[in-house]
Design a protein around this motif. Structure first.
Motif, PDB file in Angstrom:
ATOM      1  N   GLY A   9      21.939 -20.191  20.503  1.00 38.44           N
ATOM      2  CA  GLY A   9      22.672 -19.292  21.399  1.00 38.44           C
ATOM      3  C   GLY A   9      24.137 -19.221  21.017  1.00 38.44           C
ATOM      4  N   LEU A  10      24.726 -20.381  20.729  1.00 44.17           N
ATOM      5  CA  LEU A  10      26.125 -20.430  20.316  1.00 44.17           C
ATOM      6  C   LEU A  10      26.321 -19.706  18.993  1.00 44.17           C
ATOM      7  N   ALA A  11      25.429 -19.936  18.044  1.00 43.52           N
ATOM      8  CA  ALA A  11      25.527 -19.286  16.732  1.00 43.52           C
ATOM      9  C   ALA A  11      25.407 -17.772  16.863  1.00 43.52           C
ATOM     10  N   VAL A  12      24.473 -17.326  17.700  1.00 45.81           N
ATOM     11  CA  VAL A  12      24.276 -15.888  17.883  1.00 45.81           C
ATOM     12  C   VAL A  12      25.498 -15.260  18.553  1.00 45.81           C
ATOM     13  N   LEU A  13      26.088 -15.958  19.538  1.00 45.31           N
ATOM     14  CA  LEU A  13      27.304 -15.440  20.179  1.00 45.31           C
ATOM     15  C   LEU A  13      28.434 -15.302  19.172  1.00 45.31           C
ATOM     16  N   LEU A  14      28.598 -16.318  18.328  1.00 47.50           N
ATOM     17  CA  LEU A  14      29.635 -16.276  17.305  1.00 47.50           C
ATOM     18  C   LEU A  14      29.405 -15.090  16.377  1.00 47.50           C
ATOM     19  N   LEU A  15      28.171 -14.924  15.957  1.00 48.62           N
ATOM     20  CA  LEU A  15      27.854 -13.830  15.040  1.00 48.62           C
ATOM     21  C   LEU A  15      28.011 -12.477  15.717  1.00 48.62           C
ATOM     22  N   ALA A  16      27.629 -12.385  16.975  1.00 44.97           N
ATOM     23  CA  ALA A  16      27.749 -11.119  17.692  1.00 44.97           C
ATOM     24  C   ALA A  16      29.213 -10.693  17.781  1.00 44.97           C
ATOM     25  N   SER A  17      30.104 -11.664  17.944  1.00 51.06           N
ATOM     26  CA  SER A  17      31.523 -11.322  18.026  1.00 51.06           C
ATOM     27  C   SER A  17      32.034 -10.792  16.697  1.00 51.06           C
ATOM     28  N   LEU A  18      31.351 -11.144  15.617  1.00 54.64           N
ATOM     29  CA  LEU A  18      31.755 -10.658  14.301  1.00 54.64           C
ATOM     30  C   LEU A  18      31.159  -9.285  13.986  1.00 54.64           C
ATOM     31  N   ALA A  19      30.116  -8.901  14.697  1.00 56.71           N
ATOM     32  CA  ALA A  19      29.469  -7.615  14.416  1.00 56.71           C
ATOM     33  C   ALA A  19      30.433  -6.491  14.770  1.00 56.71           C
ATOM     34  N   LEU A  20      30.715  -5.674  13.800  1.00 60.13           N
ATOM     35  CA  LEU A  20      31.743  -4.636  13.963  1.00 60.13           C
ATOM     36  C   LEU A  20      31.188  -3.448  14.724  1.00 60.13           C
ATOM     37  N   ALA A  21      31.177  -3.551  16.047  1.00 60.29           N
ATOM     38  CA  ALA A  21      30.729  -2.462  16.927  1.00 60.29           C
ATOM     39  C   ALA A  21      29.409  -1.862  16.459  1.00 60.29           C
ATOM     40  N   GLN A  22      28.441  -2.708  16.187  1.00 60.29           N
ATOM     41  CA  GLN A  22      27.094  -2.321  15.754  1.00 60.29           C
ATOM     42  C   GLN A  22      27.056  -1.708  14.357  1.00 60.29           C
ATOM     43  N   ALA A  23      28.187  -1.693  13.651  1.00 57.03           N
ATOM     44  CA  ALA A  23      28.203  -1.188  12.286  1.00 57.03           C
ATOM     45  C   ALA A  23      27.523  -2.194  11.367  1.00 57.03           C
ATOM     46  N   LEU A  24      27.587  -3.444  11.756  1.00 58.57           N
ATOM     47  CA  LEU A  24      27.004  -4.510  10.959  1.00 58.57           C
ATOM     48  C   LEU A  24      26.011  -5.262  11.831  1.00 58.57           C
ATOM     49  N   THR A  25      24.750  -5.292  11.430  1.00 56.64           N
ATOM     50  CA  THR A  25      23.776  -6.075  12.191  1.00 56.64           C
ATOM     51  C   THR A  25      23.617  -7.423  11.510  1.00 56.64           C
ATOM     52  N   LEU A  26      23.554  -8.459  12.329  1.00 53.16           N
ATOM     53  CA  LEU A  26      23.447  -9.826  11.840  1.00 53.16           C
ATOM     54  C   LEU A  26      22.253 -10.506  12.494  1.00 53.16           C
ATOM     55  N   ASP A  27      21.487 -11.234  11.683  1.00 51.44           N
ATOM     56  CA  ASP A  27      20.320 -11.946  12.192  1.00 51.44           C
ATOM     57  C   ASP A  27      20.307 -13.339  11.560  1.00 51.44           C
ATOM     58  N   LEU A  28      20.567 -14.371  12.377  1.00 53.59           N
ATOM     59  CA  LEU A  28      20.576 -15.756  11.907  1.00 53.59           C
ATOM     60  C   LEU A  28      19.353 -16.473  12.456  1.00 53.59           C
ATOM     61  N   ARG A  29      18.578 -17.085  11.549  1.00 50.28           N
ATOM     62  CA  ARG A  29      17.375 -17.808  11.983  1.00 50.28           C
ATOM     63  C   ARG A  29      17.234 -19.122  11.230  1.00 50.28           C
ATOM     64  N   PRO A  30      16.784 -20.169  11.963  1.00 45.80           N
ATOM     65  CA  PRO A  30      16.488 -21.437  11.291  1.00 45.80           C
ATOM     66  C   PRO A  30      15.018 -21.488  10.877  1.00 45.80           C
ATOM     67  N   TYR A  31      14.773 -22.152   9.767  1.00 43.79           N
ATOM     68  CA  TYR A  31      13.411 -22.386   9.277  1.00 43.79           C
ATOM     69  C   TYR A  31      13.285 -23.867   8.962  1.00 43.79           C
ATOM     70  N   LEU A  32      12.243 -24.506   9.518  1.00 43.58           N
ATOM     71  CA  LEU A  32      11.960 -25.899   9.202  1.00 43.58           C
ATOM     72  C   LEU A  32      11.289 -25.908   7.829  1.00 43.58           C
ATOM     73  N   VAL A  33      11.846 -26.681   6.901  1.00 47.17           N
ATOM     74  CA  VAL A  33      11.316 -26.748   5.542  1.00 47.17           C
ATOM     75  C   VAL A  33      10.389 -27.952   5.446  1.00 47.17           C
ATOM     76  N   LYS A  34       9.133 -27.688   5.093  1.00 36.86           N
ATOM     77  CA  LYS A  34       8.148 -28.759   4.900  1.00 36.86           C
ATOM     78  C   LYS A  34       7.585 -28.627   3.489  1.00 36.86           C
ATOM     79  N   VAL A  35       7.169 -29.751   2.918  1.00 33.00           N
ATOM     80  CA  VAL A  35       6.520 -29.713   1.605  1.00 33.00           C
ATOM     81  C   VAL A  35       5.037 -29.992   1.827  1.00 33.00           C
TER      82      VAL A  35
END
Length: 165
Positions: A9-35
């Motif tokens: 939630g914090l990461a998405v809020l930070l990224l949303a504040s950087l999105a330039l009035a919907q000119a730039l869409t940002l999508d941050l997601r974590p992935y658990l890496v398993k072998v």
């Protein structure tokens, strides 16, 4: 085990504040890496993780503006419950430009390329002195890629890995 909703939630809020009035869409997601059987397998948006687990954070940015965007900063915050896996943030190639990652150890106030240095106060021979020391990658709080020009319609992805503390 730890819940990721508040961190995300914090990461998405930070990224949303950087999105330039919907000119730039940002999508941050974590992935658990398993072998599994010698191959890396990714679990998207894991609900719980354990100390030692590796998470890959992927940030996808798309320019939906009517024209080019300049000096686009893509920032991935490194959750304090994790630490940066050295060497996992790779340079990004956009057109003919290679954009290396920069890092912050002060909560995203300043950024630089490794090796990062900081000044600390220590006592040597009974006297307090100021010394410059190298910042360890485990101390990084953010990674950033600054793209000089992101053309209309371009989509890019940056990523890094962290290890759960």
């Amino acid at each position: 085990m730890m819940r990721w909703k508040s961190v995300l939630g914090l990461a998405v809020l930070l990224l949303a504040s950087l999105a330039l009035a919907q000119a730039l869409t940002l999508d941050l997601r974590p992935y658990l890496v398993k072998v599994v059987e010698g191959k890396e397998v990714y679990e998207a948006n894991p609900l719980a993780v354990r100390p030692g687990d590796v998470l890959e954070w992927r940030l996808v940015a798309e320019n939906r503006a009517q024209g080019d965007l300049r000096q686009v900063a893509l920032v991935i915050p490194i959750p304090k419950e994790t630490y940066y896996l050295e060497g996992s943030a790779k340079p990004l190639q956009v057109g003919g430009t290679i954009v290396p990652p920069e890092f912050s150890f002060d909560g995203g106030k300043t950024f630089g390329r490794p090796p990062l240095k900081k000044r600390i106060r220590v006592v040597e021979n009974g006297k307090e002195v100021e010394k410059e020391v190298e910042v360890k990658p485990e101390e990084y709080t953010h990674a950033r890629w600054v793209i000089p020009v992101l053309s209309k319609g371009d989509k890019v992805m940056v990523s890094l890995r962290t290890i759960v503390r």
